[in-house]
Scaffold this active site. Sequence first.
Site, mmCIF file in Angstrom:
data_model
loop_
_atom_site.group_PDB
_atom_site.id
_atom_site.type_symbol
_atom_site.label_atom_id
_atom_site.label_comp_id
_atom_site.label_asym_id
_atom_site.label_seq_id
_atom_site.Cartn_x
_atom_site.Cartn_y
_atom_site.Cartn_z
ATOM 1 N N HIS A 167 -12.790 -1.968 -8.389
ATOM 2 C CA HIS A 167 -14.051 -1.209 -8.523
ATOM 3 C C HIS A 167 -13.876 0.291 -8.257
ATOM 4 C CE1 HIS A 167 -15.847 -1.360 -4.134
ATOM 5 N NE2 HIS A 167 -14.580 -1.050 -4.109
ATOM 6 N N ASP A 206 0.862 -1.189 0.000
ATOM 7 C CA ASP A 206 0.000 0.000 0.000
ATOM 8 C C ASP A 206 0.893 1.232 0.000
ATOM 9 O OD1 ASP A 206 -2.321 1.749 0.348
ATOM 10 O OD2 ASP A 206 -3.333 0.016 1.235
ATOM 11 N N PHE A 259 0.470 1.773 -6.817
ATOM 12 C CA PHE A 259 0.232 0.759 -7.862
ATOM 13 C C PHE A 259 0.003 1.345 -9.245
ATOM 14 C CE2 PHE A 259 -3.985 -0.052 -5.405
ATOM 15 C CZ PHE A 259 -4.721 0.876 -6.129
ATOM 16 N N GLY A 306 4.466 1.241 -1.886
ATOM 17 C CA GLY A 306 4.479 1.631 -3.286
ATOM 18 C C GLY A 306 3.147 2.201 -3.727
#
Lengths: 336, 336
Positions: free
Chosen positions: B245, B199, B227, B225
């Site tokens: 989502h 995360d 993403f 990190g």
Amino acid sequence: MTDAVTPADIFKVGFGFWASKTLLSAVELGLFTELARGPADLVTLSRGLGLHDRAGRDFLDALVALKMLDREEGLYGNTPETDHFLDRAKPSYVGGLLEMANARLYQSWGALTEALKTGRNQNEAKESGDVFAELYADPDRLRGFLAAMSGVSLGAAQAIAAKFPWKDHKTFVDIGTAQGMVPVTIARAHNHLSGAGYDLPEVKPIFDEFIAWHGMQERVKFLSGNFFTDPLPTADVLIMGHILHDWDLSQKRTLLEKAYAALPKGGALIVYESIIDDARRENAFGLLMSLNMLIETPGGFDYTASDCVSWMKEAGFAETRVQHLVGPDTMVVGIK
Amino acid sequence: MTDAVTPADIFKVGFGFWASKTLLSAVELGLFTELARGPADLVTLSRGLGLHDRAGRDFLDALVALKMLDREEGLYGNTPETDHFLDRAKPSYVGGLLEMANARLYQSWGALTEALKTGRNQNEAKESGDVFAELYADPDRLRGFLAAMSGVSLGAAQAIAAKFPWKDHKTFVDIGTAQGMVPVTIARAHNHLSGAGYDLPEVKPIFDEFIAWHGMQERVKFLSGNFFTDPLPTADVLIMGHILHDWDLSQKRTLLEKAYAALPKGGALIVYESIIDDARRENAFGLLMSLNMLIETPGGFDYTASDCVSWMKEAGFAETRVQHLVGPDTMVVGIK
């Protein structure tokens, strides 16, 4: 920790506001009124209701999954229930209650925690404390409120028409009648009855319009008055639906005493609303309605049938009986 | 009009926000945490929680009727479910999700109609459009959000631990891990696994605290990190729960491509959330979750398993399979 214990029911209740607000927005947008004309596809509906491309399909399919819409071969349509009760063009429309929930109550309930801590109402009358003065002072808001009351009364009115021994009586007055849903429903079911709706004078034009729409103006009249400052009108049967719960205990007793005074010997008072079960552990809607009175009024609360029977006895009523109506609604009948 | 057609289901959904907000306020007030110490009577509870005399009894009895509390001989107590999941002192607490619903989502959802018409999110990022920047910039809000994610992940994490063939793998990374509920749950169930949570760096102290609380710091590490701007970490299995989502279609595809690039041949990507049934007519929670993405994000939406399978194939995955987890949650597994 066991596998049998899951948070599913907790989340279902906790996130119930998603389904709720989705239905309330659908009523606000007139979706069911639009679909009462006939099924329609996503593009047509989105254009008609002004739904954004990003939102329309999820919104409509969520209503399908909630069983508020049907969908067949790409065409959305009302269910029998939503067609009957949520089409504004039909006399059976009960969406006024949901329009009020959407326009007023959803937001007021956002302050429930404050209400629980302070005991004070949290609606537009938060400062003045007099919700009815606020409602009756604004014609649009009054119209919405009265239509909402028709929504909440229809099912109970049908059950009262069917379950009360009307053949023994000739006249009735519905106290705090709003649009007149209760007198219309009872008079229509029993041709020998003459009825009236009693409410504040501001209500008369809205009542007259509703009665005329139903074609019942020959047997259902309007009586004007204030049930705290005027005597109540007399009739064989008086009805108080969703009235007592608006007021504190002293006011409740005053209204029951005034009803007793207005009735002839042998006359009946019908009190009905979402009366709480005596054990206070089954009728969730009645208990939540009492919290709604906390949100909406300075002193109102809902109550059990036992509570109501004891107040009626104190007011002088000789006999009482309790009868379930429909859904969360029960009536308590007092005979003078 | 037939007797079989009643507005009861319409009102049940339409007024669902009453029950919902009542439970959310109970979590906010710490009611279930208080009762986890032992049953208590009305007076004691009202004093402890600061409930007003007018409000306490209806509030508590409504929670009894909603089956969120028990009541025996005047003493209120938790149900097995609320004791396990809504006591803040237990590791199984999932109330963070309801705290977030109470503090943020209930109000944002009040603007659902505007979201449906404009396609724009309606939360505190209504102006900026970047909900995650807003969340991560405020440490208290971030902590609440991450705890909420643990609430939404617990049931699915247990099901993934049970249903995925972990014996064939040695390492895994949970992408967008929040507090680390998923790696804790999987690592605890399978002693041969080494896991990590990935995360943004702001999450590390909250993750480390949660992992230490569960005593899993030997086998569950934190990887820092972004993403979108960094390559994804590699492992035998990558997991993305409630991640895809949040993002629009192009961003979803980017994340799937990056997961494919990071996996070894034979490695697996597990995507899970409240995936919508392919017919888009059963999983009401999944469809409402997609409306929640409308309220919360500029471009996010939920999707069907078929949608996910087709995006995985486009990203290069050789095999896919779809498996129901628990409640509204399903996983789609892609094998490289």
